[in-house]
Write a protein that holds these residues in place. Structure first.
Motif, PDB file in Angstrom:
ATOM      1  N   ILE A 160      11.275   3.273  -4.541  1.00  0.00           N
ATOM      2  CA  ILE A 160       9.950   2.688  -4.750  1.00  0.00           C
ATOM      3  C   ILE A 160       8.967   3.753  -5.216  1.00  0.00           C
ATOM      4  O   ILE A 160       8.182   3.542  -6.160  1.00  0.00           O
ATOM      5  CB  ILE A 160       9.449   2.023  -3.458  1.00  0.00           C
ATOM      6  N   ASP A 161       9.004   4.932  -4.574  1.00  0.00           N
ATOM      7  CA  ASP A 161       8.077   5.997  -4.936  1.00  0.00           C
ATOM      8  C   ASP A 161       8.310   6.477  -6.368  1.00  0.00           C
ATOM      9  O   ASP A 161       7.351   6.726  -7.114  1.00  0.00           O
ATOM     10  CB  ASP A 161       8.221   7.166  -3.957  1.00  0.00           C
ATOM     11  N   VAL A 162       9.577   6.616  -6.756  1.00  0.00           N
ATOM     12  CA  VAL A 162       9.879   7.047  -8.129  1.00  0.00           C
ATOM     13  C   VAL A 162       9.435   5.992  -9.130  1.00  0.00           C
ATOM     14  O   VAL A 162       8.848   6.313 -10.173  1.00  0.00           O
ATOM     15  CB  VAL A 162      11.388   7.342  -8.271  1.00  0.00           C
ATOM     16  N   TYR A 163       9.695   4.731  -8.842  1.00  0.00           N
ATOM     17  CA  TYR A 163       9.282   3.653  -9.742  1.00  0.00           C
ATOM     18  C   TYR A 163       7.767   3.652  -9.920  1.00  0.00           C
ATOM     19  O   TYR A 163       7.257   3.578 -11.044  1.00  0.00           O
ATOM     20  CB  TYR A 163       9.745   2.302  -9.196  1.00  0.00           C
ATOM     21  N   ASP A 164       7.031   3.735  -8.825  1.00  0.00           N
ATOM     22  CA  ASP A 164       5.572   3.736  -8.912  1.00  0.00           C
ATOM     23  C   ASP A 164       5.065   4.934  -9.706  1.00  0.00           C
ATOM     24  O   ASP A 164       4.133   4.820 -10.513  1.00  0.00           O
ATOM     25  CB  ASP A 164       4.962   3.764  -7.505  1.00  0.00           C
ATOM     26  N   LYS A 165       5.666   6.097  -9.470  1.00  0.00           N
ATOM     27  CA  LYS A 165       5.233   7.315 -10.156  1.00  0.00           C
ATOM     28  C   LYS A 165       5.503   7.232 -11.661  1.00  0.00           C
ATOM     29  O   LYS A 165       4.622   7.537 -12.476  1.00  0.00           O
ATOM     30  CB  LYS A 165       5.968   8.522  -9.564  1.00  0.00           C
ATOM     31  N   VAL A 166       6.703   6.789 -12.030  1.00  0.00           N
ATOM     32  CA  VAL A 166       7.068   6.733 -13.452  1.00  0.00           C
ATOM     33  C   VAL A 166       6.254   5.661 -14.172  1.00  0.00           C
ATOM     34  O   VAL A 166       5.722   5.897 -15.270  1.00  0.00           O
ATOM     35  CB  VAL A 166       8.578   6.472 -13.602  1.00  0.00           C
ATOM     36  N   PHE A 167       6.138   4.478 -13.575  1.00  0.00           N
ATOM     37  CA  PHE A 167       5.428   3.392 -14.246  1.00  0.00           C
ATOM     38  C   PHE A 167       3.940   3.713 -14.372  1.00  0.00           C
ATOM     39  O   PHE A 167       3.334   3.506 -15.429  1.00  0.00           O
ATOM     40  CB  PHE A 167       5.623   2.086 -13.475  1.00  0.00           C
ATOM     41  N   SER A 168       3.330   4.234 -13.303  1.00  0.00           N
ATOM     42  CA  SER A 168       1.920   4.595 -13.369  1.00  0.00           C
ATOM     43  C   SER A 168       1.695   5.711 -14.376  1.00  0.00           C
ATOM     44  O   SER A 168       0.708   5.698 -15.128  1.00  0.00           O
ATOM     45  CB  SER A 168       1.418   5.028 -11.984  1.00  0.00           C
ATOM     46  N   GLY A 169       2.609   6.696 -14.404  1.00  0.00           N
ATOM     47  CA  GLY A 169       2.486   7.780 -15.385  1.00  0.00           C
ATOM     48  C   GLY A 169       2.606   7.290 -16.813  1.00  0.00           C
ATOM     49  O   GLY A 169       1.895   7.775 -17.710  1.00  0.00           O
ATOM     50  N   PHE A 170       3.481   6.325 -17.044  1.00  0.00           N
ATOM     51  CA  PHE A 170       3.637   5.771 -18.394  1.00  0.00           C
ATOM     52  C   PHE A 170       2.359   5.079 -18.856  1.00  0.00           C
ATOM     53  O   PHE A 170       1.897   5.266 -19.985  1.00  0.00           O
ATOM     54  CB  PHE A 170       4.809   4.793 -18.403  1.00  0.00           C
ATOM     55  N   ARG A 172       0.866  -1.180   0.000  1.00  0.00           N
ATOM     56  CA  ARG A 172       0.000   0.000   0.000  1.00  0.00           C
ATOM     57  C   ARG A 172       0.903   1.231   0.000  1.00  0.00           C
ATOM     58  O   ARG A 172       1.060   1.942   0.986  1.00  0.00           O
ATOM     59  CB  ARG A 172      -0.916  -0.004   1.226  1.00  0.00           C
ATOM     60  N   THR A 173       1.528   1.484  -1.141  1.00  0.00           N
ATOM     61  CA  THR A 173       2.520   2.547  -1.242  1.00  0.00           C
ATOM     62  C   THR A 173       1.838   3.905  -1.420  1.00  0.00           C
ATOM     63  O   THR A 173       0.626   4.003  -1.642  1.00  0.00           O
ATOM     64  CB  THR A 173       3.478   2.282  -2.413  1.00  0.00           C
ATOM     65  N   ASP A 174       2.650   4.970  -1.365  1.00  0.00           N
ATOM     66  CA  ASP A 174       2.110   6.336  -1.407  1.00  0.00           C
ATOM     67  C   ASP A 174       1.368   6.638  -2.698  1.00  0.00           C
ATOM     68  O   ASP A 174       0.482   7.495  -2.716  1.00  0.00           O
ATOM     69  CB  ASP A 174       3.244   7.350  -1.224  1.00  0.00           C
ATOM     70  N   VAL A 175       1.724   5.964  -3.787  1.00  0.00           N
ATOM     71  CA  VAL A 175       1.089   6.273  -5.069  1.00  0.00           C
ATOM     72  C   VAL A 175      -0.417   6.023  -5.020  1.00  0.00           C
ATOM     73  O   VAL A 175      -1.190   6.653  -5.751  1.00  0.00           O
ATOM     74  CB  VAL A 175       1.746   5.449  -6.203  1.00  0.00           C
ATOM     75  N   LEU A 176      -0.871   5.140  -4.156  1.00  0.00           N
ATOM     76  CA  LEU A 176      -2.296   4.829  -4.057  1.00  0.00           C
ATOM     77  C   LEU A 176      -3.091   5.923  -3.360  1.00  0.00           C
ATOM     78  O   LEU A 176      -4.317   5.972  -3.481  1.00  0.00           O
ATOM     79  CB  LEU A 176      -2.492   3.511  -3.298  1.00  0.00           C
ATOM     80  N   ARG A 213       4.357  -1.365  -6.605  1.00  0.00           N
ATOM     81  CA  ARG A 213       5.233  -2.522  -6.771  1.00  0.00           C
ATOM     82  C   ARG A 213       5.819  -2.853  -5.412  1.00  0.00           C
ATOM     83  O   ARG A 213       6.462  -2.006  -4.785  1.00  0.00           O
ATOM     84  CB  ARG A 213       6.349  -2.233  -7.772  1.00  0.00           C
ATOM     85  N   ASN A 214       5.592  -4.078  -4.954  1.00  0.00           N
ATOM     86  CA  ASN A 214       5.921  -4.430  -3.578  1.00  0.00           C
ATOM     87  C   ASN A 214       7.384  -4.853  -3.426  1.00  0.00           C
ATOM     88  O   ASN A 214       7.682  -5.979  -3.013  1.00  0.00           O
ATOM     89  CB  ASN A 214       4.991  -5.542  -3.094  1.00  0.00           C
TER      90      ASN A 214
END
Length: 295
Positions: free
Chosen positions: A241-251, A34-38, A60-61
């Motif tokens: 983790i936060d950067v990965y979630d942000k970039v992947f979700s944005g893509f 349950r990362t910050d991107v949610l 991504r866990n």
């Protein structure tokens, strides 16, 4: 311990403990993916309209995967004890019980998420018993000497009064000889609401009492630190983790938005530049005053 002295100790240690609890909550949330991107708010324009239609939030866990790998590597086969006598070794393993392996795994996960894990032990009806305690419930009271010693332990947790339905905060203070219990109704201050809590039973009279003598000759809690600097395992990888979630979700959001059609409506002139941008981003529509084949 006198009630006024306990109030002073609680007011001294509890505020500092809240920062530790918040840090544990974040690490445990990431452990459950349950990362910050949610929980980020959707980006909006000046009028409060969403800037884009697509809103994929893909966590991504990494933290949970790493912690579980660590626990599996360290405690799939739990530590063995050898005190020089096979019969004594068997007695030790029998005392630890069938939950030994599971508790070792839990200790590792708790330490990875909270920087420290705790074991509580006591004499029960079946002899020696022990359990892993939620790290967020424990406040250690350490000596000020160079060689630190555990002088006492606060165990703090919430409970519900079954007769009134009121929520209470329970304070257990353990020393090397006894435990005293206190409670206050949630919403009341420590000064006004703290009182003795009769949660134990006097073995001689059967009456409820707030004080329990355990005769362990030491504070019956054992700390298991995650490392030598008292940090959790999330602190070094959370930014990644936060950067990965942000970039992947944005893509993925870009892909979803690009695949949508943009319709051109003839004869519907725009009024404001902001309205044009809003229609384009929200409805994928461009308003034009005139349109001809020559254009």
């Amino acid at each position: 311990m006198e009630l006024e002295m306990m109030k002073k100790l609680i007011k001294r240690y509890e505020p500092m403990h809240m920062a530790f609890v918040r840090s544990c909550d974040i690490a445990e949330r990431y452990y459950r993916n349950r990362t910050d991107v949610l929980f980020q708010q959707k980006k909006e324009d000046e009028e409060g309209h969403p800037l884009r239609n697509a809103d994929n939030r893909i966590p991504r866990n990494f933290h949970g995967l790493i912690v579980n790998q660590k626990a599996s590597y360290a405690f799939t086969a739990p530590p063995l004890f050898n005190i020089g006598n096979k019969a004594a070794n068997k007695q030790v393993m029998d005392a630890l019980g069938d939950e030994y392996k599971k508790n070792c795994m839990e200790l590792c996960v708790n330490a990875a998420n909270c920087s420290i894990a705790w074991v509580h032990y006591w004499r029960g009806e079946n002899g020696f018993e022990w359990a892993v305690v939620d790290s967020k419930e424990i406040i250690p009271v350490m000596s000020r000497k160079l060689k630190k010693k555990l002088l006492g332990v606060f165990r703090i947790y919430s409970d519900v009064d079954e007769t009134t339905g009121d929520n209470y905060m329970i304070y257990e203070y353990w020393t090397e000889t006894e435990c005293q219990a206190f409670h206050r109704r949630i919403g009341d201050s420590v000064d006004d609401g703290l009182s003795y809590y009769d949660t134990f039973v006097n073995p001689e009279t059967g009456d409820p009492v707030s004080q329990y003598h355990h005769d362990m000759e030491e504070v019956p809690f054992i700390p298991f630190r995650n490392n030598n600097i008292d940090t959790d395992d999330l602190i070094n990888i959370k930014p990644l983790i936060d950067v990965y979630d942000k970039v992947f979700s944005g893509f993925i959001n870009d892909l979803d938005d690009i695949q949508e059609l943009i319709f051109v409506l003839v004869g519907y002139g725009g009024t404001k530049v902001n309205g044009f941008l809003q229609d384009l981003k929200k409805y994928k529509v461009i308003k034009l005053d005139n349109f001809s084949e020559s254009q």
